[in-house]
Motif scaffolding. Structure first.
Motif, mmCIF file in Angstrom:
data_model
loop_
_atom_site.group_PDB
_atom_site.id
_atom_site.type_symbol
_atom_site.label_atom_id
_atom_site.label_comp_id
_atom_site.label_asym_id
_atom_site.label_seq_id
_atom_site.Cartn_x
_atom_site.Cartn_y
_atom_site.Cartn_z
ATOM 1 N N LEU A 111 2.821 0.906 -19.223
ATOM 2 C CA LEU A 111 2.053 -0.333 -19.058
ATOM 3 C C LEU A 111 0.893 -0.170 -18.076
ATOM 4 N N LEU A 112 0.736 1.015 -17.517
ATOM 5 C CA LEU A 112 -0.319 1.262 -16.541
ATOM 6 C C LEU A 112 -1.701 1.051 -17.151
ATOM 7 N N GLN A 113 -2.605 0.466 -16.363
ATOM 8 C CA GLN A 113 -3.977 0.251 -16.799
ATOM 9 C C GLN A 113 -4.944 0.908 -15.817
ATOM 10 N N VAL A 114 -6.031 1.449 -16.367
ATOM 11 C CA VAL A 114 -7.004 2.178 -15.554
ATOM 12 C C VAL A 114 -7.610 1.293 -14.475
ATOM 13 N N ARG A 115 -7.790 0.017 -14.766
ATOM 14 C CA ARG A 115 -8.424 -0.876 -13.790
ATOM 15 C C ARG A 115 -7.622 -0.945 -12.492
ATOM 16 N N PHE A 116 -6.312 -0.906 -12.576
ATOM 17 C CA PHE A 116 -5.499 -0.940 -11.370
ATOM 18 C C PHE A 116 -5.506 0.413 -10.670
ATOM 19 N N LEU A 117 -5.539 1.469 -11.461
ATOM 20 C CA LEU A 117 -5.631 2.810 -10.892
ATOM 21 C C LEU A 117 -6.926 2.959 -10.100
ATOM 22 N N ARG A 118 -8.022 2.475 -10.668
ATOM 23 C CA ARG A 118 -9.319 2.522 -9.982
ATOM 24 C C ARG A 118 -9.310 1.644 -8.729
ATOM 25 N N GLN A 119 -8.667 0.506 -8.830
ATOM 26 C CA GLN A 119 -8.583 -0.390 -7.683
ATOM 27 C C GLN A 119 -7.873 0.282 -6.513
ATOM 28 N N GLY A 120 -6.848 1.063 -6.805
ATOM 29 C CA GLY A 120 -6.127 1.758 -5.750
ATOM 30 C C GLY A 120 -7.004 2.743 -5.011
ATOM 31 N N LEU A 121 -7.803 3.503 -5.744
ATOM 32 C CA LEU A 121 -8.701 4.465 -5.104
ATOM 33 C C LEU A 121 -9.757 3.736 -4.275
ATOM 34 N N GLU A 122 -10.344 2.688 -4.825
ATOM 35 C CA GLU A 122 -11.372 1.933 -4.099
ATOM 36 C C GLU A 122 -10.802 1.321 -2.829
ATOM 37 N N LEU A 123 -9.587 0.848 -2.887
ATOM 38 C CA LEU A 123 -8.939 0.252 -1.721
ATOM 39 C C LEU A 123 -8.735 1.288 -0.628
ATOM 40 N N LEU A 124 -8.289 2.466 -1.012
ATOM 41 C CA LEU A 124 -8.065 3.528 -0.036
ATOM 42 C C LEU A 124 -9.380 4.003 0.573
ATOM 43 N N GLU A 125 -10.403 4.113 -0.251
ATOM 44 C CA GLU A 125 -11.709 4.551 0.254
ATOM 45 C C GLU A 125 -12.301 3.534 1.220
ATOM 46 N N ALA A 126 -11.986 2.260 1.038
ATOM 47 C CA ALA A 126 -12.548 1.205 1.885
ATOM 48 C C ALA A 126 -11.829 1.066 3.218
ATOM 49 N N HIS A 127 -10.677 1.730 3.366
ATOM 50 C CA HIS A 127 -9.891 1.617 4.597
ATOM 51 C C HIS A 127 -9.552 3.011 5.107
ATOM 52 N N ALA A 128 -10.480 3.557 5.871
ATOM 53 C CA ALA A 128 -10.345 4.943 6.330
ATOM 54 C C ALA A 128 -9.133 5.163 7.219
ATOM 55 N N GLU A 129 -8.603 4.091 7.805
ATOM 56 C CA GLU A 129 -7.473 4.235 8.722
ATOM 57 C C GLU A 129 -6.129 4.286 7.993
ATOM 58 N N LYS A 130 -6.120 4.044 6.676
ATOM 59 C CA LYS A 130 -4.881 4.036 5.911
ATOM 60 C C LYS A 130 -4.669 5.357 5.176
ATOM 61 N N SER A 131 -3.408 5.628 4.859
ATOM 62 C CA SER A 131 -3.058 6.884 4.206
ATOM 63 C C SER A 131 -2.817 6.756 2.708
ATOM 64 N N PHE A 132 -2.287 5.595 2.282
ATOM 65 C CA PHE A 132 -1.881 5.429 0.887
ATOM 66 C C PHE A 132 -2.277 4.061 0.347
ATOM 67 N N ALA A 133 -2.343 3.978 -0.979
ATOM 68 C CA ALA A 133 -2.470 2.703 -1.693
ATOM 69 C C ALA A 133 -1.677 2.860 -2.980
ATOM 70 N N PHE A 134 -0.754 1.932 -3.219
ATOM 71 C CA PHE A 134 0.075 2.106 -4.416
ATOM 72 C C PHE A 134 0.427 0.766 -5.045
ATOM 73 N N SER A 135 0.928 0.842 -6.275
ATOM 74 C CA SER A 135 1.197 -0.347 -7.083
ATOM 75 C C SER A 135 2.471 -1.052 -6.633
ATOM 76 N N VAL A 136 2.363 -2.378 -6.508
ATOM 77 C CA VAL A 136 3.517 -3.225 -6.204
ATOM 78 C C VAL A 136 3.423 -4.480 -7.057
ATOM 79 N N CYS A 137 4.534 -5.198 -7.147
ATOM 80 C CA CYS A 137 4.497 -6.525 -7.736
ATOM 81 C C CYS A 137 5.430 -7.421 -6.933
ATOM 82 N N GLU A 138 5.185 -8.706 -7.008
ATOM 83 C CA GLU A 138 5.992 -9.646 -6.244
ATOM 84 C C GLU A 138 7.347 -9.865 -6.923
ATOM 85 N N PHE A 139 8.387 -9.961 -6.106
ATOM 86 C CA PHE A 139 9.692 -10.301 -6.659
ATOM 87 C C PHE A 139 9.614 -11.677 -7.329
#
Length: 236
Positions: A111-139
């Motif tokens: 069910l993975l979509q490229v738009r979310f994969l791209r969002q993860g990379l953009e999020l990590l690039e925008a926050h130099a102090e963070k190490s990871f960005a990964f997929s989650v969903c709300e319970f």
């Protein structure tokens, strides 16, 4: 930006035998992840880390690289994902390939979509102090109101202190969606903790998430995939 996709796919799946090669809507499950990674345009290299010759042959046939076979010590039931990614990065560096970012991409995430994969990379690039960005969903229901079974089989609250707390007064809780884990290569290699304040969330809608560990999970994923295709939310 330089990035590598690493798809872990060992051959010894226990609950669903040969899960990574099992046909999902007519295509081997791992082939879907390989195709998405190659078509995304986000990666300079897409590799599969496996201990299984059949998986390796299929991965190569579908366009991924298998530059090494994963050692048995990293292909048992107890080895964590982080160790597998670190091993793949070390092997890549020894071969002369160095990447700023590495994405662990699940072999069983139809069910993975490229738009979310791209969002993860953009999020990590925008926050130099963070190490990871990964997929989650709300319970879908507050985890603080969960129930468990006692030794006598009776139901008891897992968090008795929240027995009478209104749902709307409880904080939101999220689960690992298991689709992808972006990280800085340096973070993977030095062993930064994934589930920590070093990580950022890519929040997915619950109906786009299905972990696949059991036969029931597999059937549910197939139903969701068909419905999402029919509704135009997913590309085949």
């Amino acid at each position: 930006m330089s990035a590598i996709a690493i798809i872990p796919a060992r051959g010894g799946s226990k609950r669903i035998p040969r899960k990574n090669l099992k046909l999902f809507h007519g295509e081997p499950m791992i082939a879907r992840s390989i195709r998405l990674a190659l078509d995304s345009g986000l990666f300079e290299r897409v590799i599969v880390s496996t201990d299984d010759e059949e998986i390796a042959a299929l991965a190569r046939a579908r366009g991924a690289q298998v530059p090494f076979m994963r050692p048995a010590a990293l292909a048992d039931d107890f080895t964590g994902t982080a160790a597998v990614i670190a091993h793949a990065l070390e092997a890549s560096q020894q071969a002369g390939y160095v990447f700023e970012h590495a994405c662990c991409l699940s072999a069983t995430a139809p069910l993975l979509q490229v738009r979310f994969l791209r969002q993860g990379l953009e999020l990590l690039e925008a926050h130099a102090e963070k190490s990871f960005a990964f997929s989650v969903c709300e319970f879908g229901f507050p985890v603080q109101r969960a129930l468990t079974l006692g030794q006598d089989g009776a139901l008891t609250p897992l968090y008795p202190e929240h027995r009478q707390t209104r749902s709307q007064d409880l904080p939101r809780a999220f689960q690992d969606a298991g689709q992808f884990y972006w990280g800085r290569s340096a973070a993977w290699l030095r062993g930064d903790v994934l589930f920590s304040e070093k990580s950022l969330p890519v929040i997915l809608p619950r109906h786009l998430v299905q972990d696949i560990d059991t036969d029931e999970d597999w059937r549910r994923a197939e139903y969701l995939y068909s419905a999402l295709l029919a509704g135009g939310e997913l590309q085949p």
